[in-house]
Design a protein around this motif. Structure first.
Motif, mmCIF file in Angstrom:
data_model
loop_
_atom_site.group_PDB
_atom_site.id
_atom_site.type_symbol
_atom_site.label_atom_id
_atom_site.label_comp_id
_atom_site.label_asym_id
_atom_site.label_seq_id
_atom_site.Cartn_x
_atom_site.Cartn_y
_atom_site.Cartn_z
ATOM 1 N N ASP A 84 0.834 -1.207 0.000
ATOM 2 C CA ASP A 84 0.000 0.000 0.000
ATOM 3 C C ASP A 84 0.865 1.252 0.000
ATOM 4 O O ASP A 84 0.557 2.239 -0.696
ATOM 5 N N ALA A 85 1.953 1.242 0.780
ATOM 6 C CA ALA A 85 2.848 2.403 0.829
ATOM 7 C C ALA A 85 3.506 2.634 -0.525
ATOM 8 O O ALA A 85 3.660 3.784 -0.974
ATOM 9 N N VAL A 86 3.887 1.548 -1.199
ATOM 10 C CA VAL A 86 4.497 1.666 -2.522
ATOM 11 C C VAL A 86 3.495 2.232 -3.523
ATOM 12 O O VAL A 86 3.830 3.108 -4.332
ATOM 13 N N ARG A 87 2.273 1.753 -3.457
ATOM 14 C CA ARG A 87 1.236 2.253 -4.377
ATOM 15 C C ARG A 87 0.953 3.731 -4.133
ATOM 16 O O ARG A 87 0.766 4.507 -5.083
ATOM 17 N N ARG A 88 0.920 4.146 -2.886
ATOM 18 C CA ARG A 88 0.676 5.560 -2.580
ATOM 19 C C ARG A 88 1.796 6.423 -3.149
ATOM 20 O O ARG A 88 1.550 7.496 -3.723
ATOM 21 N N CYS A 100 17.795 -5.729 -7.106
ATOM 22 C CA CYS A 100 17.808 -7.201 -7.138
ATOM 23 C C CYS A 100 16.372 -7.742 -7.186
ATOM 24 O O CYS A 100 15.681 -7.548 -8.174
ATOM 25 N N SER A 101 15.920 -8.401 -6.114
ATOM 26 C CA SER A 101 14.559 -8.942 -6.107
ATOM 27 C C SER A 101 13.513 -7.886 -5.772
ATOM 28 O O SER A 101 12.330 -8.204 -5.637
ATOM 29 N N GLY A 102 13.926 -6.625 -5.644
ATOM 30 C CA GLY A 102 12.957 -5.560 -5.400
ATOM 31 C C GLY A 102 11.939 -5.434 -6.516
ATOM 32 O O GLY A 102 10.837 -4.907 -6.295
ATOM 33 N N ALA A 103 12.292 -5.912 -7.724
ATOM 34 C CA ALA A 103 11.329 -5.885 -8.825
ATOM 35 C C ALA A 103 10.082 -6.692 -8.491
ATOM 36 O O ALA A 103 8.978 -6.373 -8.953
ATOM 37 N N PHE A 104 10.227 -7.756 -7.678
ATOM 38 C CA PHE A 104 9.066 -8.551 -7.268
ATOM 39 C C PHE A 104 8.115 -7.693 -6.430
ATOM 40 O O PHE A 104 6.893 -7.812 -6.559
ATOM 41 N N THR A 105 8.665 -6.849 -5.562
ATOM 42 C CA THR A 105 7.824 -5.964 -4.741
ATOM 43 C C THR A 105 7.049 -4.999 -5.622
ATOM 44 O O THR A 105 5.838 -4.804 -5.449
ATOM 45 N N LEU A 106 7.755 -4.380 -6.582
ATOM 46 C CA LEU A 106 7.088 -3.432 -7.478
ATOM 47 C C LEU A 106 6.016 -4.118 -8.320
ATOM 48 O O LEU A 106 4.926 -3.579 -8.517
ATOM 49 N N ALA A 107 6.342 -5.313 -8.815
ATOM 50 C CA ALA A 107 5.376 -6.028 -9.647
ATOM 51 C C ALA A 107 4.173 -6.478 -8.830
ATOM 52 O O ALA A 107 3.032 -6.418 -9.303
ATOM 53 N N GLU A 108 4.419 -6.939 -7.604
ATOM 54 C CA GLU A 108 3.311 -7.377 -6.756
ATOM 55 C C GLU A 108 2.402 -6.198 -6.398
ATOM 56 O O GLU A 108 1.197 -6.371 -6.203
ATOM 57 N N ALA A 109 2.979 -5.006 -6.343
ATOM 58 C CA ALA A 109 2.168 -3.812 -6.082
ATOM 59 C C ALA A 109 1.341 -3.418 -7.298
ATOM 60 O O ALA A 109 0.482 -2.532 -7.219
#
Length: 312
Positions: A84-88, A100-109
């Protein structure tokens, strides 16, 4: 930078080194860098240590740039509060960065659909299967897709971090930061050079001597044939070695080095663009303008206003 449970300490260290340290060698701080987490105590990867004493997720709402969590257990869903914080942050136009695997966080958002991104090569198949709408580029060290930036595995966080410094403050400042890191300001090639492959029967010789010689002679009318002659190989052999060792061609490498020299000259205050073109080996001011527009998106005069002396 958001740090969540099982986050990787290495990328945390990279971000702190690039964005968080004071810069007495520059004379000013480049960023106001802060850590935040969804809980008062966050257990880092494999229980190495617990991170405490950082801000809560409310700090995200005032950030111009947000680095999202990365963790090795890519199949574990990210915390809803973090997503939610990333989307905001994305909704209000903040720049988002995934190491690195931060792309998974962005994609999941849900903010990478239809966009370009990269991730560690060992998770490329997993990422592509889970997020088919994302345009994954697995043979690069990082991807700059405007306000969304992602890097490949581990040490590529330094490549992307220095790219962000270069984008924000110019090549000269980025080179100063890289020297303090004792790390190349720009690495050629992509992460394919780090994927395990059978060793060749006859390894290519190092290009280091010819690269060093060329970097000292950029103002001369060097050609690929000149580089080959200095390396005592044929142009075809030199081309193969550049492809194998640097992931680029001799001409592309030479042009990039000349452009880097030209931008440094402009940042140091040289306003005579014909002289900049000659001293960097780019020939004419027209060629300098064309290459700078292509590579930086700015004409020399605009680049000088943004990154030259007194640009601040």
């Amino acid at each position: 930078m958001i740090v969540d449970e099982n986050s990787n300490p290495f990328e945390l260290g990279c971000a702190t080194e690039v964005f968080g340290l004071r810069r007495p060698e520059i004379g000013r701080d480049l960023y106001d860098f802060r850590l935040c987490s969804p809980e008062p105590g966050i257990l880092m990867r494999d229980g190495f240590f617990t991170l405490t004493g950082v801000a809560g997720l409310e700090a995200v709402d005032s950030a111009d740039t947000l680095i999202v969590p990365n963790r090795p257990d890519v199949d574990v869903p990210r915390r809803p509060a973090v997503l939610d914080a990333v989307r905001r942050a994305h909704a209000r136009g903040a720049r988002l960065v995934g190491f690195c695997s931060g792309a998974f966080t962005l994609a999941e958002a849900g903010i990478l659909d239809g966009r370009r991104a990269t991730a560690h090569w060992q998770w490329a198949d997993t990422f592509r299967a889970r997020f088919p709408a994302v345009r994954l580029e697995e043979d690069v060290l990082f991807v700059d897709d405007g306000e969304l930036l992602t890097s490949a595995g581990s040490a590529a966080a330094l490549d992307l971090g220095l790219h962000i410094v270069r984008r924000d403050h110019g090549a000269e400042i980025a080179n100063t930061v890289s020297r303090r890191l004792v790390f190349a300001a720009h690495r050629d090639g992509g992460q394919r050079q780090f994927i395990r492959r059978p060793m060749p029967d006859i390894p290519d010789e190092s290009l280091a001597p010819v690269l060093a010689w060329a970097q000292e002679s950029l103002d001369a009318p060097l050609t690929v044939s000149d580089l080959a002659a200095h390396a005592r190989v044929s142009p075809a052999t030199l081309h193969r070695r550049f492809r194998a060792q640097l992931g680029t061609t001799p001409l592309a490498w030479l042009t990039r080095e000349r452009l880097a020299l030209a931008t440094r000259l402009i940042e140091r205050g040289e306003s005579r663009f014909e002289l900049v073109a000659r001293r960097s080996g780019l020939g004419t001011a027209a060629n300098l303008r064309a290459l700078m527009r292509r590579e930086t998106g700015l004409a020399p005069s605009a680049y000088r206003r943004r990154f030259g002396p007194g640009a601040g």
